[in-house]
Design a protein around this motif. Structure first.
Motif, PDB file in Angstrom:
ATOM      1  N   ILE A   1       0.839  -1.205   0.000  1.00  0.00           N
ATOM      2  CA  ILE A   1       0.000   0.000   0.000  1.00  0.00           C
ATOM      3  C   ILE A   1       0.870   1.250   0.000  1.00  0.00           C
ATOM      4  CG2 ILE A   1      -1.590   1.345   1.431  1.00  0.00           C
ATOM      5  CD1 ILE A   1      -2.869  -1.378   2.216  1.00  0.00           C
ATOM      6  N   SER A   2       1.947   1.195   0.803  1.00  0.00           N
ATOM      7  CA  SER A   2       2.839   2.355   0.852  1.00  0.00           C
ATOM      8  C   SER A   2       3.524   2.595  -0.488  1.00  0.00           C
ATOM      9  CB  SER A   2       3.883   2.178   1.953  1.00  0.00           C
ATOM     10  OG  SER A   2       4.839   1.207   1.571  1.00  0.00           O
ATOM     11  N   GLN A   3       3.613   1.529  -1.293  1.00  0.00           N
ATOM     12  CA  GLN A   3       4.202   1.669  -2.632  1.00  0.00           C
ATOM     13  C   GLN A   3       3.141   1.992  -3.675  1.00  0.00           C
ATOM     14  OE1 GLN A   3       6.135  -2.128  -3.176  1.00  0.00           O
ATOM     15  NE2 GLN A   3       7.956  -1.537  -2.026  1.00  0.00           N
ATOM     16  N   GLY A   4       1.904   2.176  -3.187  1.00  0.00           N
ATOM     17  CA  GLY A   4       0.835   2.505  -4.113  1.00  0.00           C
ATOM     18  C   GLY A   4       0.281   1.308  -4.860  1.00  0.00           C
ATOM     19  N   ILE A   5       0.433   0.128  -4.274  1.00  0.00           N
ATOM     20  CA  ILE A   5      -0.045  -1.088  -4.932  1.00  0.00           C
ATOM     21  C   ILE A   5      -1.150  -1.706  -4.094  1.00  0.00           C
ATOM     22  CG2 ILE A   5       0.607  -3.401  -5.694  1.00  0.00           C
ATOM     23  CD1 ILE A   5       3.483  -2.284  -5.952  1.00  0.00           C
ATOM     24  N   ASP A   6      -2.192  -2.111  -4.756  1.00  0.00           N
ATOM     25  CA  ASP A   6      -3.282  -2.804  -4.083  1.00  0.00           C
ATOM     26  C   ASP A   6      -2.816  -4.211  -3.713  1.00  0.00           C
ATOM     27  OD1 ASP A   6      -5.539  -4.239  -3.342  1.00  0.00           O
ATOM     28  OD2 ASP A   6      -6.839  -3.141  -4.719  1.00  0.00           O
ATOM     29  N   PRO A   7      -2.756  -4.532  -2.403  1.00  0.00           N
ATOM     30  CA  PRO A   7      -2.239  -5.839  -2.010  1.00  0.00           C
ATOM     31  C   PRO A   7      -3.113  -7.012  -2.457  1.00  0.00           C
ATOM     32  CG  PRO A   7      -3.094  -4.652  -0.110  1.00  0.00           C
ATOM     33  CD  PRO A   7      -3.133  -3.695  -1.277  1.00  0.00           C
ATOM     34  N   ARG A   8      -4.354  -6.756  -2.759  1.00  0.00           N
ATOM     35  CA  ARG A   8      -5.216  -7.862  -3.206  1.00  0.00           C
ATOM     36  C   ARG A   8      -4.983  -8.188  -4.671  1.00  0.00           C
ATOM     37  NH1 ARG A   8     -10.294  -7.376  -3.670  1.00  0.00           N
ATOM     38  NH2 ARG A   8     -10.254  -5.112  -3.695  1.00  0.00           N
ATOM     39  N   THR A   9      -4.876  -7.144  -5.467  1.00  0.00           N
ATOM     40  CA  THR A   9      -4.780  -7.357  -6.914  1.00  0.00           C
ATOM     41  C   THR A   9      -3.373  -7.172  -7.468  1.00  0.00           C
ATOM     42  OG1 THR A   9      -5.250  -5.052  -7.364  1.00  0.00           O
ATOM     43  CG2 THR A   9      -7.144  -6.519  -7.159  1.00  0.00           C
ATOM     44  N   HIS A  10      -2.522  -6.580  -6.664  1.00  0.00           N
ATOM     45  CA  HIS A  10      -1.156  -6.241  -7.097  1.00  0.00           C
ATOM     46  C   HIS A  10      -1.178  -5.238  -8.242  1.00  0.00           C
ATOM     47  CE1 HIS A  10       1.071  -9.261  -4.661  1.00  0.00           C
ATOM     48  NE2 HIS A  10      -0.124  -9.817  -4.659  1.00  0.00           N
ATOM     49  N   LYS A  11      -2.272  -4.547  -8.342  1.00  0.00           N
ATOM     50  CA  LYS A  11      -2.359  -3.480  -9.330  1.00  0.00           C
ATOM     51  C   LYS A  11      -2.132  -2.148  -8.626  1.00  0.00           C
ATOM     52  CE  LYS A  11      -5.789  -5.579 -12.401  1.00  0.00           C
ATOM     53  NZ  LYS A  11      -7.188  -5.511 -12.855  1.00  0.00           N
ATOM     54  N   PRO A  12      -1.777  -1.135  -9.385  1.00  0.00           N
ATOM     55  CA  PRO A  12      -1.602   0.180  -8.767  1.00  0.00           C
ATOM     56  C   PRO A  12      -2.903   0.659  -8.137  1.00  0.00           C
ATOM     57  CG  PRO A  12      -0.708   0.162 -10.994  1.00  0.00           C
ATOM     58  CD  PRO A  12      -1.450  -1.129 -10.811  1.00  0.00           C
ATOM     59  N   LEU A  13      -2.781   1.229  -6.954  1.00  0.00           N
ATOM     60  CA  LEU A  13      -3.972   1.777  -6.300  1.00  0.00           C
ATOM     61  C   LEU A  13      -4.491   2.982  -7.059  1.00  0.00           C
ATOM     62  CD1 LEU A  13      -2.941   1.558  -2.551  1.00  0.00           C
ATOM     63  CD2 LEU A  13      -4.946   0.484  -3.577  1.00  0.00           C
TER      64      LEU A  13
END
Length: 307
Positions: A130-142
């Motif tokens: 999340i801190s890297q701007g990635i959705d932890p569920r989908t591994h897509k950018p938030l």
DNA sequence: AACCCTCACAACCGCACTCTG
DNA sequence: CCAGAGTGCGGTTGTGAGGGT
């Protein structure tokens, strides 16, 4: 092996969990004395029959609690201590492939339990992503930003048409049905597996086959250690390894590397799984799932027909 | 010192599957 | 075929430690 889509199915009957909720059953953290009793008992009498084990061992715990304590803490094969960076990296990649299949992930990381990995994910890795701007569920950018090269490096390549796992239950078969209009190519697992592995079919691996084994939890694998020696030893593991390694390769090279074109036996263009992932026609998870299944009717591993 | 908050991890719980009689 | 026991899995909750006020 549990049907992977079964969680969505209606429960056929409602059975209580008799070992839980009993009056007089101790709960909460285990004491060293309890640990010793449990460990000694299992050393002497072995695992199993968890429901009656507490009574036999003289513990005021429910069977589930005993099993969990043994599996996650007391087993000699359980590795304690911090998750190493390489383990963390592996967890990340496996999660990208498999999602919240903690037991599957744990099965790929020696000495680590599903519970430990799940906890580590929830407390460390999900926050890190999340801190890297990635959705932890989908591994897509938030917050997708086409101008962000950093995001592009980390984000997985996924088919925009396949955001929600299009795996169809087909008589026990989970088949990736990935298609993409205007783009014709075929991907098979033939370029991943030796032919004999495919020809053997999973039916010939009743209890200790590579695929089922790969889909079982780590502790189940340990239970089946006597199965070693099978020529098909852990074909799923080999495949998953190749996927993981390919995955790294794709992420590192996706912007600059053009893989050579492979022509299939009948002249059709063939691509590897990494190329299919790269191509965006199939996600890593779909590859993992489909590769891990076989058609119960013909006993053959699934191949991909993305044309 | 006391209280509150956060974090990490252990443990619990409910569901669903397989196996067995 | 059915019912129940046994077990595994994943989500959630509980608990204790540590830090801040």
């Amino acid at each position: 092996m549990r049907n992977l889509s079964s969680r969505n199915s209606t429960r056929s009957r409602s059975t209580p969990t008799p070992c839980c909720g009993k009056v007089g059953i101790k709960r909460g953290p285990w004491t060293p004395e309890e640990d010793e009793i449990l460990a000694n008992y299992i050393k002497k009498d072995g695992e199993g029959r968890w429901r009656t084990l507490p009574k036999r061992a003289g513990l005021l715990r429910c069977g589930k609690s005993c099993r969990l304590r043994w599996m996650n803490y007391l087993r000699p094969s359980v590795k304690r201590g911090r998750i190493a960076p390489d383990e963390e990296d592996l967890i990340l990649r496996l999660h990208r492939l498999l999602g919240n299949r903690w037991s599957l992930i744990a099965g790929r990381i020696p000495g680590r339990t599903d519970n430990e990995i799940k906890n580590y994910w929830n407390t460390h890795l999900s926050k890190k992503l999340i801190s890297q701007g990635i959705d932890p569920r989908t591994h897509k950018p938030l917050y997708p930003n086409p101008n962000s090269s950093e995001t592009a490096k980390i984000a997985p390549i996924q088919n925009p048409n396949l955001n929600s796992f299009p795996l169809e239950a087909n008589g026990g078969v989970y088949r990736a049905t990935a298609t993409r209009e205007n783009e014709n190519f075929t991907m098979t697992n033939l370029d991943q597996f030796p032919n004999q592995v495919i020809d053997d079919g999973a039916k010939n691996w009743p209890n200790c086959d590579g695929f089922n084994k790969g889909l079982q939890s780590h502790h189940e694998q340990n239970k089946e250690e006597d199965c070693v020696g099978n020529e098909n030893e852990d074909a799923f593991s080999l495949f998953l390894d190749s996927l993981i390694n390919e995955n790294v390769f794709v992420y590192q090279q996706q912007q600059q590397f053009q893989q050579p074109k492979i022509i299939g036996p009948s002249g059709e263009p063939m691509i590897s799984s990494s190329q299919a992932i790269h191509h965006g026609s199939i996600s890593e998870a779909e590859v993992a799932y489909s590769m891990a299944t076989f058609d119960e009717k013909d006993g053959a591993l699934n191949s991909y027909d993305l044309a």
